[in-house]
Motif scaffolding. Structure first.
Motif, PDB file in Angstrom:
ATOM      1  N   PRO A 480       2.186 -39.760  54.422  1.00 52.59           N
ATOM      2  CA  PRO A 480       0.722 -39.608  54.374  1.00 52.59           C
ATOM      3  C   PRO A 480       0.156 -39.844  52.988  1.00 52.59           C
ATOM      4  O   PRO A 480      -0.927 -40.431  52.837  1.00 52.59           O
ATOM      5  N   PHE A 501      -8.476 -42.472  57.966  1.00 48.10           N
ATOM      6  CA  PHE A 501      -7.074 -42.056  57.889  1.00 48.10           C
ATOM      7  C   PHE A 501      -6.898 -40.714  58.573  1.00 48.10           C
ATOM      8  O   PHE A 501      -7.660 -39.777  58.321  1.00 48.10           O
ATOM      9  N   GLU A 502      -5.853 -40.593  59.423  1.00 48.98           N
ATOM     10  CA  GLU A 502      -5.542 -39.346  60.114  1.00 48.98           C
ATOM     11  C   GLU A 502      -4.056 -39.047  59.925  1.00 48.98           C
ATOM     12  O   GLU A 502      -3.221 -39.947  60.047  1.00 48.98           O
ATOM     13  N   ALA A 503      -3.738 -37.775  59.663  1.00 51.11           N
ATOM     14  CA  ALA A 503      -2.342 -37.354  59.484  1.00 51.11           C
ATOM     15  C   ALA A 503      -2.086 -36.137  60.351  1.00 51.11           C
ATOM     16  O   ALA A 503      -2.907 -35.204  60.395  1.00 51.11           O
ATOM     17  N   ARG A 504      -0.912 -36.118  61.020  1.00 48.63           N
ATOM     18  CA  ARG A 504      -0.585 -35.003  61.902  1.00 48.63           C
ATOM     19  C   ARG A 504       0.936 -34.790  61.871  1.00 48.63           C
ATOM     20  O   ARG A 504       1.713 -35.741  62.021  1.00 48.63           O
ATOM     21  N   ILE A 538      -8.474 -47.598  61.883  1.00 43.69           N
ATOM     22  CA  ILE A 538      -7.897 -46.249  61.875  1.00 43.69           C
ATOM     23  C   ILE A 538      -6.419 -46.333  61.557  1.00 43.69           C
ATOM     24  O   ILE A 538      -5.668 -47.093  62.176  1.00 43.69           O
ATOM     25  N   ARG A 540      -3.062 -43.858  61.354  1.00 43.71           N
ATOM     26  CA  ARG A 540      -2.576 -42.529  61.757  1.00 43.71           C
ATOM     27  C   ARG A 540      -1.122 -42.372  61.324  1.00 43.71           C
ATOM     28  O   ARG A 540      -0.302 -43.286  61.486  1.00 43.71           O
ATOM     29  N   CYS A 541      -0.813 -41.158  60.823  1.00 43.53           N
ATOM     30  CA  CYS A 541       0.559 -40.759  60.511  1.00 43.53           C
ATOM     31  C   CYS A 541       0.901 -39.591  61.419  1.00 43.53           C
ATOM     32  O   CYS A 541       0.269 -38.526  61.311  1.00 43.53           O
ATOM     33  N   VAL A 542       1.876 -39.742  62.281  1.00 39.43           N
ATOM     34  CA  VAL A 542       2.266 -38.693  63.226  1.00 39.43           C
ATOM     35  C   VAL A 542       3.734 -38.386  62.994  1.00 39.43           C
ATOM     36  O   VAL A 542       4.609 -39.248  63.173  1.00 39.43           O
ATOM     37  N   GLU A 551       0.534 -45.748  62.853  1.00 41.03           N
ATOM     38  CA  GLU A 551      -0.284 -46.608  63.696  1.00 41.03           C
ATOM     39  C   GLU A 551      -1.468 -47.153  62.899  1.00 41.03           C
ATOM     40  O   GLU A 551      -2.088 -46.422  62.119  1.00 41.03           O
ATOM     41  N   THR A 612      -3.438 -52.517  68.269  1.00 41.25           N
ATOM     42  CA  THR A 612      -2.752 -51.413  67.585  1.00 41.25           C
ATOM     43  C   THR A 612      -1.340 -51.839  67.233  1.00 41.25           C
ATOM     44  O   THR A 612      -0.569 -52.259  68.109  1.00 41.25           O
ATOM     45  N   THR A 614       2.191 -50.368  65.915  1.00 45.45           N
ATOM     46  CA  THR A 614       2.895 -49.082  65.853  1.00 45.45           C
ATOM     47  C   THR A 614       4.223 -49.281  65.156  1.00 45.45           C
ATOM     48  O   THR A 614       5.031 -50.116  65.558  1.00 45.45           O
TER      49      THR A 614
END
Length: 636
Positions: A480, A501-504, A538, A540-542, A551, A612, A614
């Motif tokens: 992240p 940016f989204e991190a989870r 967007i 994303r870090c998952v 993603e 997207t 991945t």
């Protein structure tokens, strides 16, 4: 006269004066009251007198032992006199044509005994003749049985043709031999031809006619058809006997050669396969017999080495044509494989062609051993690898060229480009410039930066394709954090675009942070260039238990389906109608970097959800995933 009739002692002597039965009266010869030490005759009837005088027998019985065979011992005769027990035996007198056999009986008579001799010569001769006849019959039957067994074991029958009766005579096993009912083939030629395959009856009939005219043995083959339809292969061997130029008798045998023919067909097929294999591979096949040191060379020797097989010799001939620099190592390796109990040998060396040049060969052999484990022979093949050697040398030269090419990209091109970029930046910072010059300096700096990125992409392409993969510097990394730094840089470079940016979940792992920053930058840059300008991009870090998911999504026109399969190939660009500023290496480098980490990258593009990308990464790139195939992390 019967041999079982012997007169008893109660008959008076006078009744036997003219009897054909010889009778001799013996009295004991004693010393005092002791046991008899001999016997002497004191009376003979006419038949006995003729016998005694004719053979010159003495008066004492002891003198008869050398002439009369079968006389009992003294103890047995003494028992006759002392106990009165009669004694019966068989006596043999004379030799040659004068020999006679008698059935004899000794009966007590006073202080002696009477010896009755009944001539049984004729009946004995008859019995012996009968026994000899029986023995001959048994011998004939035994020979016939031996012949039958021999014929069955050898899978053959005998036959005889007589010109007088115009008939054929077969050995008893002929019906089973030809697979026919009992009694077939019969005594006629037509009956035999009925056992022959219909397609060959005319030819066999002609062969028999030629056999009648032949001088000496003759032979021919034919196919027979059994009653159940089975087809067997036979070979007839015969000889014709002539009198006054006419055939009077034919004798021969018929052999079942079906298995032999099958074996020969299989052998011919194997030889043909061997020949085709040798021709297809263009290898020189060889067979080394240790007993006589002879080497049999295959036909490919002429095409590969220039020698005809008959021009090539044994081990010493082969040894002399090995390049002097290779000879010792090759010969010692060969002898070690043979003498140490090994099963195979491989050697790579230079061998002299007939024209005097040397060809590089790869020689391989297998050792065949006997039941005691001793080396018996060696079979192998010699392959010309001259072209392969040249190819390897060319590849080595290409590898050296790649190293120089990478050096040029990494050093010789970047250095002057960096000088251009620094010079443009220095001009802008020196002081206020006229607007036209300020714009030219910015353009120089931007072009230099874009060219630097192209050089970096080409360098990564070269490493991925030609140098065994892109090197990684693995270290504990927070994904992240890497993504956030890249997003900040891109936001400053593209102030009018919306980047989210989204991190989870957990984002820690062992990766190369600079290379992952390059992955994020290329994916986001691809979205900025080809995605819709009004929609958000967007990232994303998952974090998952054993892997990390990254993603990058953007709205816009979906990627055409036929382009998805080649999307990650180098120099490929998505056909969106926009002119790209790059070389089409961004996604290729993304895939190479992800796979170098032991991960994989996927893409999904639809009209409703946009596009997207991945990325799946293992938590620790030092331990490649089990299903990653040959993709390995290269640690620099």
């Amino acid at each position: 006269m019967t041999s079982s009739w012997v007169p008893g002692p109660e008959l008076a002597w006078t009744l036997h004066v003219e009897s054909p039965i010889a009778c001799v009266l013996f009295e004991s010869v004693r010393e005092g009251a002791g046991a008899p030490r001999d016997f002497q005759w004191r009376a003979l009837n006419p038949a006995a007198e003729a016998l005694v005088n004719g053979l010159g027998l003495g008066r004492a019985l002891s003198s008869w032992s050398g002439v009369v065979e079968g006389l009992p011992g003294w103890e047995a005769l003494s028992q006759v006199v002392e106990a009165g027990t009669p004694l019966t035996f068989e006596a043999h007198l004379g030799a040659g044509t004068a020999e006679r056999w008698f059935q004899a009986k000794a009966v007590k008579h006073g202080d002696g005994f009477s010896l009755w001799l009944l001539d049984i010569t004729e009946s004995r001769v008859e019995r012996r003749s009968l026994r000899e006849e029986l023995e001959r019959e048994r011998a004939v039957r035994a020979r016939e049985e031996h012949l039958r067994l021999a014929l069955e074991t050898a899978r053959m029958v005998t036959w005889e043709w007589s010109a007088g009766s115009r008939t054929l005579t077969w050995s008893p096993n002929a019906s089973a031999f030809f697979g026919q009912p009992e009694g077939v083939p019969g005594p006629t030629t037509e009956s035999f031809l009925g056992c022959v395959h219909p397609d060959e009856r005319t030819r066999v009939s002609e062969a028999l006619q030629q056999g009648m005219r032949a001088e000496g043995p003759y032979t021919f083959q034919f196919q027979g058809q059994w009653a159940d339809g089975t087809v067997r292969c036979y070979e007839a061997v015969g000889q014709t006997f002539h009198e006054n130029g006419r055939a009077t008798r034919m004798l021969g045998v018929v052999l079942d050669c079906t298995e032999r023919e099958r074996a020969q067909v299989a052998l011919r097929a194997a030889e043909e396969r061997y020949r085709l294999a040798a021709w297809a591979t263009n290898d020189v096949l060889w067979d080394w017999n240790f007993a006589d040191d002879h080497i049999h060379w295959g036909e490919a020797s002429h095409a590969v080495l220039g020698y005809l097989p008959e021009e090539m010799g044994g081990l010493s001939w082969w040894t002399e044509r090995i390049h002097p620099d290779d000879r010792k190592m090759v010969v010692e390796g060969l002898h070690h494989a043979v003498e140490s109990g090994g099963e195979s040998w491989t050697g790579e060396y230079r061998f002299q062609h007939k024209d005097g040049t040397y060809v590089h060969v790869l020689d391989r052999g297998l050792v065949a051993r006997d039941g005691k484990g001793r080396s018996a022979r060696m079979i192998g093949s010699m392959m010309d690898i001259t072209e392969r050697k040249r190819t390897v040398e060319r590849m080595q030269e290409e590898a050296r060229f790649r190293e120089r090419f990478i050096g040029i990209l990494g050093h010789d091109l970047r250095n002057p480009l960096n000088a251009i970029s620094l010079s443009a930046r220095a001009l802008r910072r020196r002081g206020p410039l006229p607007p036209a010059q300020q714009q030219l300096a910015q353009r120089i700096e931007a072009s230099a930066e874009r060219m630097g990125k192209m050089i970096a992409d080409i360098l990564d392409l070269t490493r991925a394709r030609l140098s065994g993969g892109i090197p990684l510097n693995l270290a504990p990394t927070n994904l992240p954090t890497v993504c956030q730094q890249v997003m900040e840089e891109l936001t400053m470079a593209h102030p009018g675009r919306e980047l989210v940016f989204e991190a989870r979940g957990e984002g820690e792992g062992v990766w190369d942070p600079d290379r992952l920053a390059q992955v994020v930058s290329n994916l986001v840059g691809n979205a900025l260039e080809h995605g819709a300008s009004e929609g958000p991009i967007i990232v994303r870090c998952v974090g998952e238990t054993e892997s990390q998911v990254l993603e990058v999504s953007n709205p816009g026109v979906p990627i055409p389906g036929h382009q998805l399969t080649t999307l990650f190939d180098p120099f490929r660009q998505v056909g969106t109608g926009r002119r790209s500023s790059g070389l089409g290496l961004g996604l290729f480098i993304v895939r190479e970097l992800v796979e170098a980490h032991g991960g994989e990258v996927r893409v999904c593009s639809t009209q409703d959800e946009g596009t997207t990308f991945t990325v799946l990464l293992p938590r620790d790139a030092r331990q490649p995933r089990r299903d990653s195939g040959s993709n390995h992390a290269h640690t620099a």
